[in-house]
Design a protein around this motif. Structure first.
Motif, PDB file in Angstrom:
ATOM      1  N   ASN A   1      -6.556   1.181   0.301  1.00  0.00           N
ATOM      2  CA  ASN A   1      -5.961   2.110   1.404  1.00  0.00           C
ATOM      3  C   ASN A   1      -7.116   3.010   1.688  1.00  0.00           C
ATOM      4  OD1 ASN A   1      -4.798   3.804   3.233  1.00  0.00           O
ATOM      5  ND2 ASN A   1      -2.779   3.516   2.532  1.00  0.00           N
TER       6      ASN A   1
ATOM      7  N   ILE B   1      -2.978   0.177   8.832  1.00  0.00           N
ATOM      8  CA  ILE B   1      -4.066  -0.136   7.726  1.00  0.00           C
ATOM      9  C   ILE B   1      -4.477  -1.522   8.085  1.00  0.00           C
ATOM     10  CG2 ILE B   1      -2.391  -1.142   6.042  1.00  0.00           C
ATOM     11  CD1 ILE B   1      -4.044  -0.372   3.983  1.00  0.00           C
TER      12      ILE B   1
ATOM     13  N   ASN C   1       0.821  -1.276  -0.043  1.00  0.00           N
ATOM     14  CA  ASN C   1       0.007  -0.152   0.051  1.00  0.00           C
ATOM     15  C   ASN C   1       0.803   1.215  -0.123  1.00  0.00           C
ATOM     16  OD1 ASN C   1       0.783  -0.642   2.809  1.00  0.00           O
ATOM     17  ND2 ASN C   1      -0.452   1.060   3.506  1.00  0.00           N
TER      18      ASN C   1
END
Length: 381
Positions: free
Chosen positions: A205, A308, A152
């Motif tokens: 994300n 995340i 990400n």
């Protein structure tokens, strides 16, 4: 990988195998950087030869330190000898040598065996190059991480590199322009092969979503950016649909009740018939709606300590299908650089002047260095 693809059934692969292979992104950055170095190789070589000369023997190192002490300098760095096959060690070598330009010039008059110092133009090009390409080094260091998901983080950094190359292509220095042109060609060669799956990681994300794509692509593609944005949007929807069969089992079981001749009203739930009616008459793609709902929500404010994985763990009930996609996508390692990092920046342990070290001594030195580095890393986390 192409031969492996031929052995596998496309129906058993996500998107017919489109996302089967993830190339090592750190290795790609190294190839791009090496392509650029060829444009200014002569200037780098002159600096490298000077570093080699003044690190060759303890006496020369001592003389260099004495001369350095006689010049008022803020830098306390030691000269670092690079390994030509590792671009990041070349960057570190240049960064260690640039502050000592005046020291090298002064040593020409103090040691007759030191024939030629790098020219002012060589130093200028090295300085400009290091300023421009510092981003490459920081991105490679980020990809070397093993305690956080890097998928990400990749996409915005690669977009910054592409914009940096565009900036370098209009540099007033011909060598830097040539370097940027060479690097851009190599960049484009790999960009189309890797950016799809990594764009997916960015979209998943909650701090980026499609907004990051919509921010960078106009700067990178100009008038063609809407087509590129739409292509990545379609790729995301297609991937989410690939996970749809996993969620269909419960509905299929409900539909099979009537197949056995059972009356849904006898199941104890008076609204069981309603559930069956909804499942058989609904034309809405609930999986696409889940992704739509996720994308329509506001982007989370960016914070340095955002986790995340924890966010998706907490929101799994809200986005169950997307959570499964995230579980697979964020597990992708963007590079294999972690296993190579010791060799990338470790330098040459056995130089011609240290080749009499006993193997046990050399092994002990390398192991201690590794343990100390790991202990330092552990204290950070």
């Amino acid at each position: 990988m192409e031969k492996m693809k031929e052995k596998l059934r496309p129906d058993n692969l996500l998107l017919k195998g489109e996302l089967l292979h993830m190339k090592c992104c750190a290795h790609i950055l190294s190839l791009i950087f090496q392509q650029g170095l060829s444009a200014i190789q002569s200037g780098i070589e002159s600096i490298r030869e000077s570093v080699v000369f003044w690190t060759a023997t303890p006496k020369r190192v001592e003389k260099f330190e004495e001369t350095k002490d006689g010049v008022s300098l803020s830098s306390k760095r030691k000269l670092v000898l690079d390994c030509k096959t590792r671009w990041n060690s070349t960057y570190l070598m240049l960064m260690s040598a640039i502050p000592y330009k005046e020291v090298f010039n002064s040593l020409i008059h103090k040691d007759k065996s030191y024939k030629q110092a790098p020219s002012d133009h060589d130093w200028l090009l090295a300085k400009v190059m290091c300023e421009k390409l510092k981003l490459f080094y920081s991105v490679t260091e980020m990809f070397s991480g093993v305690r956080y998901p890097t998928a990400n983080l990749f996409f915005p950094k690669i977009c910054e590199i592409r914009m940096l190359l565009q900036e370098c292509s209009i540099s007033p220095y011909a060598e830097i322009k040539r370097m940027a042109t060479n690097m851009a060609k190599k960049f484009e060669q790999y960009w189309s092969l890797i950016h799809g799956v990594l764009a997916l990681a960015t979209i998943l994300n909650p701090g980026f979503k499609m907004k990051l794509i919509e921010y960078y692509f106009p700067k990178m593609y100009g008038d063609e950016s809407p087509l590129e944005v739409e292509r990545l949007r379609k790729l995301t929807y297609d991937l989410v649909k690939e996970y749809k069969p996993c969620d269909a089992k419960e509905t299929d079981f409900s539909l099979n009740i009537s197949d056995f001749g059972m009356d849904v009203d006898d199941c104890g739930d008076p609204l069981a018939g309603f559930d069956l009616f909804v499942s058989t008459t609904s034309t809405v793609d609930t999986y696409k709606s889940e992704l739509d709902y996720y994308l329509e929500e506001n982007v989370l404010p960016r914070t340095g300590d955002f986790d995340i994985l924890a966010w998706w763990k907490a929101n799994g009930l809200k986005y169950p299908t997307l959570q499964r996609v995230v579980r697979d996508v964020l597990a992708i390692h963007v590079s294999t650089v972690a296993s190579e990092s010791a060799f990338s920046t470790g330098g040459r342990h056995v130089t011609p002047h240290r080749n009499r070290l006993h193997p046990d001594t050399l092994e002990a030195l390398i192991c201690v260095q590794d343990w100390l580095r790991d202990e330092k890393l552990g204290s950070i986390f």
